[in-house]
Write a protein that holds these residues in place. Sequence first.
Motif: not given
Ligand SMILES: [Fe+2]
Length: 304
Positions: A200, A198, A144, A146, A249, A239
Motif C-alpha cells: 500500500a 498487497h 504498509h 500485508v 493499494e 486495490y
Molecule cells: Fe492495505
Amino acid sequence: MSNPRVSKLRYVGLAGPDFAVERNFLHDPWGLPEVASDGELAYFRAEGSTEPFITRWRGTAQRGLDVIGFAADSRADVDALAQKLARSGVKMITEPHRLDSPGGGYGFRCFDGDGHALEISSDVAPVAARALNRGESIPAVLSHVVLHTPDIKKAVAFYEEQLGFKVSDWLGDFMSFLRCDDVHHSIAFIPGPPCLNHVAYEMRDMDEMMRGAGRLMKNKVPLKWGPGRHTAGNNTFSYFFDPVGNSLEYTAEVDRVDDATWKPTVYPPGFEITDQWGTSVLSDGPQGMGKPVPDPALWQAPPV
Ligand SMILES: [Fe+2]
C-alpha cells in the motif's frame, strides 16, 4: 542496547517477469519516480518520502516478494538486532555490512518465520521530501505491506518478539495489524500460504486517493476492491492489479497511533467493518484480490 527494534518500513522489493512493462507501470501511471536502474533491477522513490527508495523491482522468471526493508535507529541497533536474531535461531542471510543500494547505509538480511527475506538497516542517507500539492494524485509515502501466513499467531509472535512490533488491532482472530512507529500498521497478516497479499502507498489525502484511482481506471488498470474505508486503521482504500499480478493499494488517512494511550481492538469480521461506506460493492471485493499461492522465492536469498 537492551531492546533493539525495527523503527520504520523503508521499502518493499518485488520480483517477477516483464521487467520493462512493470518498470513503466510503477513510474506511470502508478506515480513513483525512478531513481536508478541497471536493466534488471530498478529503484523507485515517493515524492513525499525522505527514503531514497520505497520500492524495488527485480526481473525474475516468477512473480514473488523479493525483500522487505526495515529501518533500525542506529548502527548499534542493527548490530544488536543481528546478534539477537542469530542467537534466537533466525535464519540469517548476511551479516551487517555497508549497503550499496541508493542511499547506502549499514544493514543485514535474514528470513522471517515464513521464509520472506528481510533487510534491516540504519544510516541510509535521506533525500529531500516535498509536500504534495492538491491535485498531485501520486503516492506520498510507502504505507504498509500485508502478507498471507499459514500460522498467524506464529507470524505475529515473530514480528513482536524478534523485531519489536506492536499489535494495533485485530480483525476477528484471523487478521492482525502491527506497527513499528506511529503509523497504525506497517505490516499486517491474513491466513493463507506464505506470500504477498498487497503493498500500500499512502496518498496526500482521500481526494488524491480518489483522483489517483480515477487516473488508474482511465488507464484500464483493473480495480479489484474499492474505493472504500476500512475500520482498522480507518484508512481509505482502492486495490488494483499491476501488470504482473501483484495487488497494489492506494490508501489515505491511515490512523497515527500514540503508543502511550493506544489500546488494541478486536473488530468483529463483517462487510461494514472492512468497508465502512459500502461503496466497494462497485468492485469484485476482497475475493477479487486473487487466490494466494505459496511464494516461489521463500527461503531463497535475493542475489542483490
Ligand atoms: Fe492495505
